[in-house]
Motif scaffolding. Structure first.
Motif, PDB file in Angstrom:
ATOM      1  N   VAL A  14    -126.880  62.877 -12.563  1.00 44.72           N
ATOM      2  CA  VAL A  14    -127.191  62.585 -13.999  1.00 44.72           C
ATOM      3  C   VAL A  14    -126.210  61.451 -14.539  1.00 44.72           C
ATOM      4  N   ASP A  15    -125.127  61.146 -13.870  1.00 42.93           N
ATOM      5  CA  ASP A  15    -124.326  60.099 -14.232  1.00 42.93           C
ATOM      6  C   ASP A  15    -124.856  58.883 -13.873  1.00 42.93           C
ATOM      7  N   LEU A  16    -125.512  58.789 -12.699  1.00 41.69           N
ATOM      8  CA  LEU A  16    -126.254  57.764 -12.178  1.00 41.69           C
ATOM      9  C   LEU A  16    -127.298  57.336 -13.340  1.00 41.69           C
ATOM     10  N   VAL A  17    -127.902  58.114 -13.703  1.00 46.29           N
ATOM     11  CA  VAL A  17    -129.183  57.904 -14.469  1.00 46.29           C
ATOM     12  C   VAL A  17    -128.600  57.581 -15.781  1.00 46.29           C
ATOM     13  N   PHE A  18    -127.700  58.124 -16.315  1.00 42.06           N
ATOM     14  CA  PHE A  18    -127.323  57.858 -17.784  1.00 42.06           C
ATOM     15  C   PHE A  18    -126.344  56.468 -17.605  1.00 42.06           C
ATOM     16  N   ARG A  19    -125.764  55.978 -16.453  1.00 43.84           N
ATOM     17  CA  ARG A  19    -125.152  54.835 -16.430  1.00 43.84           C
ATOM     18  C   ARG A  19    -126.205  53.716 -16.315  1.00 43.84           C
ATOM     19  N   ALA A  20    -127.315  54.139 -15.751  1.00 43.57           N
ATOM     20  CA  ALA A  20    -128.521  53.023 -15.799  1.00 43.57           C
ATOM     21  C   ALA A  20    -128.901  52.761 -17.211  1.00 43.57           C
ATOM     22  N   ARG A  21    -128.769  53.792 -18.101  1.00 47.69           N
ATOM     23  CA  ARG A  21    -129.257  53.820 -19.668  1.00 47.69           C
ATOM     24  C   ARG A  21    -128.157  52.857 -20.200  1.00 47.69           C
ATOM     25  N   GLU A  22    -127.160  52.967 -20.113  1.00 50.29           N
ATOM     26  CA  GLU A  22    -125.955  51.955 -20.441  1.00 50.29           C
ATOM     27  C   GLU A  22    -126.236  50.539 -20.092  1.00 50.29           C
ATOM     28  N   LEU A  23    -126.454  50.281 -18.706  1.00 46.00           N
ATOM     29  CA  LEU A  23    -126.902  49.120 -18.418  1.00 46.00           C
ATOM     30  C   LEU A  23    -128.076  48.572 -18.950  1.00 46.00           C
ATOM     31  N   SER A  24    -129.131  49.584 -19.293  1.00 45.34           N
ATOM     32  CA  SER A  24    -130.227  48.880 -19.866  1.00 45.34           C
ATOM     33  C   SER A  24    -129.883  48.320 -21.396  1.00 45.34           C
ATOM     34  N   ILE A  25    -128.862  49.292 -22.067  1.00 48.47           N
ATOM     35  CA  ILE A  25    -128.598  48.506 -23.532  1.00 48.47           C
ATOM     36  C   ILE A  25    -128.033  47.189 -23.447  1.00 48.47           C
ATOM     37  N   VAL A  26    -127.266  46.873 -22.574  1.00 46.79           N
ATOM     38  CA  VAL A  26    -126.718  45.614 -22.190  1.00 46.79           C
ATOM     39  C   VAL A  26    -127.442  44.578 -22.063  1.00 46.79           C
ATOM     40  N   ALA A  27    -128.601  45.026 -21.309  1.00 40.50           N
ATOM     41  CA  ALA A  27    -129.671  43.939 -20.876  1.00 40.50           C
ATOM     42  C   ALA A  27    -130.479  43.660 -22.251  1.00 40.50           C
ATOM     43  N   ALA A  28    -130.767  44.892 -22.930  1.00 41.02           N
ATOM     44  CA  ALA A  28    -131.429  44.625 -24.422  1.00 41.02           C
ATOM     45  C   ALA A  28    -130.718  43.907 -25.286  1.00 41.02           C
ATOM     46  N   LEU A  29    -129.268  44.112 -25.306  1.00 40.41           N
ATOM     47  CA  LEU A  29    -128.420  43.033 -26.131  1.00 40.41           C
ATOM     48  C   LEU A  29    -128.496  41.760 -25.776  1.00 40.41           C
ATOM     49  N   VAL A  30    -128.627  41.324 -24.520  1.00 39.94           N
ATOM     50  CA  VAL A  30    -128.540  40.001 -23.987  1.00 39.94           C
ATOM     51  C   VAL A  30    -130.057  39.567 -24.471  1.00 39.94           C
ATOM     52  N   LEU A  31    -131.200  40.214 -24.218  1.00 40.80           N
ATOM     53  CA  LEU A  31    -132.481  39.821 -24.435  1.00 40.80           C
ATOM     54  C   LEU A  31    -132.398  39.337 -25.934  1.00 40.80           C
ATOM     55  N   LEU A  32    -131.936  40.312 -26.775  1.00 43.75           N
ATOM     56  CA  LEU A  32    -131.976  40.271 -28.322  1.00 43.75           C
ATOM     57  C   LEU A  32    -131.362  38.817 -28.489  1.00 43.75           C
ATOM     58  N   VAL A  33    -130.242  38.737 -28.130  1.00 42.52           N
ATOM     59  CA  VAL A  33    -129.216  37.695 -28.604  1.00 42.52           C
ATOM     60  C   VAL A  33    -129.946  36.289 -28.155  1.00 42.52           C
ATOM     61  N   ALA A  34    -130.465  36.328 -27.040  1.00 40.30           N
ATOM     62  CA  ALA A  34    -131.035  35.053 -26.414  1.00 40.30           C
ATOM     63  C   ALA A  34    -132.303  34.813 -27.393  1.00 40.30           C
ATOM     64  N   VAL A  35    -132.989  35.689 -27.579  1.00 41.93           N
ATOM     65  CA  VAL A  35    -134.261  35.335 -28.418  1.00 41.93           C
ATOM     66  C   VAL A  35    -133.992  34.934 -29.776  1.00 41.93           C
ATOM     67  N   THR A  36    -133.076  35.693 -30.495  1.00 42.02           N
ATOM     68  CA  THR A  36    -132.515  35.260 -31.920  1.00 42.02           C
ATOM     69  C   THR A  36    -132.042  33.915 -31.858  1.00 42.02           C
ATOM     70  N   THR A  37    -131.240  33.699 -30.949  1.00 42.80           N
ATOM     71  CA  THR A  37    -130.507  32.389 -30.863  1.00 42.80           C
ATOM     72  C   THR A  37    -131.523  31.155 -30.886  1.00 42.80           C
ATOM     73  N   GLY A  38    -132.456  31.511 -29.945  1.00 42.71           N
ATOM     74  CA  GLY A  38    -133.475  30.438 -29.680  1.00 42.71           C
ATOM     75  C   GLY A  38    -134.102  30.215 -30.911  1.00 42.71           C
ATOM     76  N   VAL A  39    -134.500  31.398 -31.663  1.00 40.85           N
ATOM     77  CA  VAL A  39    -135.287  30.922 -33.181  1.00 40.85           C
ATOM     78  C   VAL A  39    -134.165  30.262 -34.250  1.00 40.85           C
ATOM     79  N   ASN A  40    -132.830  30.675 -34.039  1.00 42.95           N
ATOM     80  CA  ASN A  40    -131.696  30.332 -34.928  1.00 42.95           C
ATOM     81  C   ASN A  40    -130.501  30.206 -34.210  1.00 42.95           C
TER      82      ASN A  40
END
Length: 340
Positions: A14-40
């Protein structure tokens, strides 16, 4: 395979699964920042990054407190109202007497929040009233009390001590005070939950309240403690809200209940209890704050902020359910193999 070994295997899975969830949030943050910075390109300016962390700090504090409650399989919908009540009440005291400093403000704010949390905890843990009903009721009671105290007035920044406003907008070595406070609280809460037996009790209660009771755990006391912590941190968040914005009206932080619960659940704290971490909840708060800032920079209609928040909440709950079923199937197969 012994029951203890099976329990440890299940917990680690269970810990492994939800640790993966946290890593996915980090990935989503990086993607969001990259796309927004590309636009502005101004999105990642020094002031832009500072504003994101300042705005996220208060939500992180509320998410950390809410995590304790949700881990025990409960919920606290009153945190936004507590922030508003504390922000106005503390501001009113400080405006009446400038001799009262930051320590007084923090102590008073945490005390008011803790009293609200205590009321919730007593009703849920000892009164056996469903948490949703209790905290929805106290939400409106606290809002009414806040409006009664305010009487249509507002607190202005010019009426507050400069030291308090400096705490809300100043920093040390270029790092704002508010994110530092939020990180310290998050680390302390995370360390307590994982390193102390009483902290691990919260997870046991959330996983199975009845089993925790049969094992001799002080279920009622732990649930009340969770609400006390949630209320106390909401009180601290109210003081920081006052320090950050200076001008406060009676309905400050109104409607933040959805954002707080969304941040916690999106961050991997299962709404069904027993699973998750305050670190994930903090990441969820940072993600939601970054989404809000990105939508402003991209000049998207504010309606979409609420729509995206609601969609993320539904998605997170659905993912939690699917992951729980998947983990249960894996554990059944593993136990069947070892049993045979």
């Amino acid at each position: 395979m012994t029951a203890v070994t099976a329990g440890r295997g299940g917990r680690s899975l269970v810990d492994l699964v939800f640790r993966a969830r946290e890593l996915s949030i980090v990935a989503a943050l990086v993607l969001l920042v990259a796309v927004t910075t590309g636009v502005n390109g101004n999105f990642l300016s020094g002031q832009g990054v500072k504003d994101i962390f300042l705005n996220a700090s208060i939500l992180v504090l509320l998410a950390v407190g809410q995590s304790f409650v949700i881990i025990t399989k409960n919920i606290d919908l009153s945190v936004g109202s507590v922030v508003g009540l504390v922000a106005f009440t503390v501001g009113d005291f400080l405006a009446a007497d400038h001799g009262r400093g930051i320590v007084f403000a923090v102590v008073l704010g945490v005390a008011i929040g803790a009293v609200c949390g205590l009321a919730n905890g007593l009703l849920v843990s000892f009164g056996r009233v469903p948490a949703l009903v209790v905290t929805l009721g106290t939400l409106y009671v606290i809002q009414g009390l806040d409006h009664f105290i305010a009487h249509g007035r507002q607190i202005n920044a010019v009426d507050l001590p400069p030291a308090l406003l400096s705490m809300g907008n100043g920093g040390v070595l270029g790092i704002p005070y508010l994110p530092l406070i939020a990180v310290l609280v998050m680390v302390a809460a995370g360390y307590y939950l994982r390193s102390y037996a009483s902290g691990r009790d919260f997870y046991a209660i959330g996983s199975s309240p009845e089993a925790a009771r049969l094992a001799g755990l002080p279920v009622r006391r732990r649930v009340m403690t969770a609400y006390l912590l949630s209320g106390g941190l909401a009180g601290l968040a109210g003081v920081l809200w006052l320090a950050r914005f200076g001008t406060v009206v009676a309905d400050a932080a109104g409607g933040w209940e959805l954002q707080v619960v969304s941040a916690v659940v999106v961050g991997g704290v299962a709404i069904t209890g027993g699973v998750g971490s305050v670190y994930g909840a903090a990441l969820g708060a940072l993600l939601l704050t970054t989404i809000t800032s990105a939508l402003v920079v991209l000049k998207v209609d504010p309606f979409w902020q609420q729509a995206i928040t609601g969609a993320l909440l539904l998605l997170a709950i659905s993912v939690d359910r699917l992951l729980a079923l998947r983990v249960a199937r894996i554990l059944r197969r593993r136990n069947a193999r070892h049993g045979s």
